[in-house]
Design a protein around this motif. Structure first.
Motif, PDB file in Angstrom:
ATOM      1  N   ASP A   1      20.736   9.486 105.271  1.00  0.00           N
ATOM      2  CA  ASP A   1      19.826  10.404 104.593  1.00  0.00           C
ATOM      3  C   ASP A   1      19.431  11.572 105.481  1.00  0.00           C
ATOM      4  O   ASP A   1      19.376  12.717 105.031  1.00  0.00           O
ATOM      5  CB  ASP A   1      18.585   9.630 104.132  1.00  0.00           C
TER       6      ASP A   1
ATOM      7  N   LYS B   1      16.304   1.748 101.535  1.00  0.00           N
ATOM      8  CA  LYS B   1      17.650   2.045 102.029  1.00  0.00           C
ATOM      9  C   LYS B   1      17.749   3.387 102.746  1.00  0.00           C
ATOM     10  O   LYS B   1      18.842   3.796 103.136  1.00  0.00           O
ATOM     11  CB  LYS B   1      18.651   2.000 100.870  1.00  0.00           C
TER      12      LYS B   1
ATOM     13  N   PRO C   1      11.848   4.858 100.770  1.00  0.00           N
ATOM     14  CA  PRO C   1      12.548   3.760 100.087  1.00  0.00           C
ATOM     15  C   PRO C   1      13.305   2.890 101.077  1.00  0.00           C
ATOM     16  O   PRO C   1      13.693   3.351 102.160  1.00  0.00           O
ATOM     17  CB  PRO C   1      13.498   4.498  99.134  1.00  0.00           C
TER      18      PRO C   1
ATOM     19  N   ARG D   1       9.016  12.929  96.569  1.00  0.00           N
ATOM     20  CA  ARG D   1       9.293  11.696  95.815  1.00  0.00           C
ATOM     21  C   ARG D   1       8.048  11.251  95.071  1.00  0.00           C
ATOM     22  O   ARG D   1       8.117  10.835  93.903  1.00  0.00           O
ATOM     23  CB  ARG D   1       9.773  10.612  96.786  1.00  0.00           C
TER      24      ARG D   1
ATOM     25  N   ASN E   1       8.348   8.581  92.237  1.00  0.00           N
ATOM     26  CA  ASN E   1       9.177   7.774  93.137  1.00  0.00           C
ATOM     27  C   ASN E   1      10.561   7.470  92.576  1.00  0.00           C
ATOM     28  O   ASN E   1      11.149   6.419  92.856  1.00  0.00           O
ATOM     29  CB  ASN E   1       8.466   6.460  93.493  1.00  0.00           C
ATOM     30  N   GLN E   2      11.092   8.416  91.805  1.00  0.00           N
ATOM     31  CA  GLN E   2      12.386   8.155  91.168  1.00  0.00           C
ATOM     32  C   GLN E   2      13.568   8.323  92.122  1.00  0.00           C
ATOM     33  O   GLN E   2      14.667   7.828  91.843  1.00  0.00           O
ATOM     34  CB  GLN E   2      12.576   9.081  89.966  1.00  0.00           C
TER      35      GLN E   2
ATOM     36  N   ASN F   1      19.853  11.951  96.070  1.00  0.00           N
ATOM     37  CA  ASN F   1      19.320  12.019  94.708  1.00  0.00           C
ATOM     38  C   ASN F   1      18.308  13.146  94.573  1.00  0.00           C
ATOM     39  O   ASN F   1      18.290  13.882  93.589  1.00  0.00           O
ATOM     40  CB  ASN F   1      18.674  10.690  94.315  1.00  0.00           C
TER      41      ASN F   1
ATOM     42  N   LYS G   1      15.754   7.470  95.134  1.00  0.00           N
ATOM     43  CA  LYS G   1      15.979   6.336  96.036  1.00  0.00           C
ATOM     44  C   LYS G   1      16.603   6.754  97.356  1.00  0.00           C
ATOM     45  O   LYS G   1      16.433   6.085  98.368  1.00  0.00           O
ATOM     46  CB  LYS G   1      16.885   5.293  95.354  1.00  0.00           C
ATOM     47  N   ARG G   2      17.347   7.865  97.337  1.00  0.00           N
ATOM     48  CA  ARG G   2      17.996   8.355  98.541  1.00  0.00           C
ATOM     49  C   ARG G   2      17.855   9.876  98.598  1.00  0.00           C
ATOM     50  O   ARG G   2      17.577  10.534  97.596  1.00  0.00           O
ATOM     51  CB  ARG G   2      19.487   7.968  98.568  1.00  0.00           C
TER      52      ARG G   2
ATOM     53  N   ARG H   1      10.975  -2.518 106.705  1.00  0.00           N
ATOM     54  CA  ARG H   1      11.512  -1.787 105.563  1.00  0.00           C
ATOM     55  C   ARG H   1      11.861  -0.341 105.896  1.00  0.00           C
ATOM     56  O   ARG H   1      12.855   0.205 105.399  1.00  0.00           O
ATOM     57  CB  ARG H   1      10.511  -1.824 104.410  1.00  0.00           C
TER      58      ARG H   1
ATOM     59  N   GLY I   1      18.355  -2.199  95.137  1.00  0.00           N
ATOM     60  CA  GLY I   1      17.743  -1.055  95.795  1.00  0.00           C
ATOM     61  C   GLY I   1      17.123  -1.358  97.142  1.00  0.00           C
ATOM     62  O   GLY I   1      16.346  -0.562  97.660  1.00  0.00           O
ATOM     63  N   TRP I   2      17.439  -2.494  97.736  1.00  0.00           N
ATOM     64  CA  TRP I   2      16.916  -2.828  99.049  1.00  0.00           C
ATOM     65  C   TRP I   2      17.928  -3.710  99.771  1.00  0.00           C
ATOM     66  O   TRP I   2      18.817  -4.297  99.164  1.00  0.00           O
ATOM     67  CB  TRP I   2      15.564  -3.540  98.942  1.00  0.00           C
TER      68      TRP I   2
END
Length: 426
Positions: free
Chosen positions: A155, A136, A134, A200, A205-206, A212, A208-209, A94, A9-10
């Motif tokens: 995104d 990514k 997140p 999120r 925080n489920q 989603n 990730k993109r 990040r 996930g990163w």
């Protein structure tokens, strides 16, 4: 059954190195598409002195250095900072994933995508709330000039439109957009990012993109929180063609040479050589692309042709017809600890067959070391998934698809691909 791969996930970073089979993997931080000769040569020297001399140009137009060790990483970071390719800190690294049009500021565009990318990155680093994005999460800026980025997943997309305005698109929603003036585009994108962070947070925080979140809550939920509204907007651009990327090129007043390395894997001496060509025959700058190619900007057509000719001596990719472009392969084992087997040992044998069965984007074959399919998320005519017993063959799918054949030896793979090309291996 394939082992379940770990999804980290990163992405690897200078402050967050990723362990791999050949040492630590770190990423130099580029904001936008510009890279100077000094930066390119600096990356080559760092790769030689602190790593194993291998450099990957990623699908996010970022340079990754391989084989960094615990003993050399501090020196690698010091040198990255010296050439301006290190984020101020781990938080900034990040959250500042920003990709921009390869010819931004050079060819005609509705706005300067590199300048806007720098402004966007500065705001992302300043706003503490956005540190919750997140790792990514990707922003994309397409100025409407040559070499469209429409085939690059992101995104939040900031795209020039034919009417002179700018469309802000969310994930893969293609027929609706928030349409604004160019001066307002950055702030609208940031409002959407803040709305994403807020939603999120409400959902543990489920997400990730962006896709989603949209799948779970709908785009209207996001735009309502951002106090924005989308409208029907179908001003879509065709993706850049390989024939526009590789070789000697000209768009209006801009000339350049497009040069790639197989699978985006550059050796330090190759990158240094291309940097020297950019200095001696070009204008002193290179452009990063998400197609794993570098563009060397030149003062004219003759210089572009000369660079292409000299790059061929290094066996680099300088033509859209290069058979190696028909194959996409991840590093595989032993470089990737999750890969079941090596993936690149036979690709040169497979490339001619892959070219004959290629899909609409020119890719015929995807070799993946595990079911994550990191090198290519979309479907391919043929995907070969490494297994302990050989290769599983998936037709018209990705690495997570259902195989039609399992546990093939390399010889069996060659027979299957030859059969699909009418038995005409080249």
């Amino acid at each position: 059954m394939q082992p379940r791969p770990e999804i980290k996930g990163w992405c690897p970073g200078a402050f967050a190195p990723m362990p791999s089979g050949d040492g630590l993997l770190i990423r130099a931080k580029a904001i936008g598409s510009h890279m100077s000769v000094a930066q390119a040569r600096g990356i080559a020297r760092i790769a030689d002195d602190c790593g194993n001399g291998l450099i990957d140009l990623s699908q996010r137009a970022q340079l990754q250095l391989r084989g960094i060790s615990e003993a050399t990483i501090a020196e690698a970071l010091r040198r990255l900072a010296a050439i301006g390719m290190l984020a101020p800190n781990a938080d900034a690294e990040r959250v500042t994933s920003v990709i921009a049009s390869p010819l931004a500021g050079l060819a005609s565009g509705a706005f300067d995508a590199n300048a806007m990318a720098a402004e966007l990155a500065a705001e992302l680093r300043r706003d503490a709330a956005l540190r919750a994005l997140p790792p990514k999460f990707l922003f994309l800026l397409d100025d409407g000039g040559p070499l469209s980025l429409s085939d690059v997943e992101a995104d939040i997309r900031i795209e020039a439109s034919a009417d002179g305005q700018v469309a802000i698109r969310i994930a893969d929603i293609s027929e609706r957009a928030i349409v604004v003036d160019a001066d307002d585009a950055r702030d609208v994108a940031l409002r959407l990012a803040r709305a994403f962070v807020e939603l999120r947070g409400r959902h543990a925080n489920q997400f990730k993109r962006m896709r989603n979140l949209i799948e779970a809550l709908g785009a209207e939920t996001l735009t309502r929180v951002a106090a924005l509204a989308m409208r029907v907007f179908r001003d879509a651009r065709e993706p850049a063609r390989r024939a526009q990327i590789f070789g000697a090129q000209r768009f209006g007043d801009v000339a350049y040479a497009g040069v790639g390395a197989p699978f985006g894997r550059w050796r330090a001496n190759e990158l240094a050589a291309v940097a020297d060509l950019a200095r001696s025959e070009g204008t002193g700058e290179l452009r990063l692309t998400p197609w794993r190619a570098l563009l060397i900007v030149t003062p004219g057509d003759a210089a572009a042709r000369s660079i292409v000719s000299r790059a061929e001596a290094y066996d680099l990719i300088t033509s859209a017809d290069d058979k190696r472009l028909a194959v996409i392969a991840c590093p595989g084992a032993p470089e990737c600890p999750q890969a079941v087997a090596e993936t690149r040992a036979h690709v040169l044998d497979l490339a001619p067959l892959a070219q004959q069965i290629c899909g609409a984007d020119g890719v015929g074959l995807h070799l993946s070391g595990c079911a994550k399919g990191c090198a290519r998320q979309s479907a391919s005519p043929i995907t070969l998934l490494a297994s302990a017993e050989g290769f599983d063959l998936i037709e018209n799918g990705g690495a997570d698809g259902a195989p039609s054949l399992r546990s093939l030896s390399f010889e069996a793979v060659m027979r299957e691909l030859s059969a699909r090309t009418g038995g005409r291996p080249q």
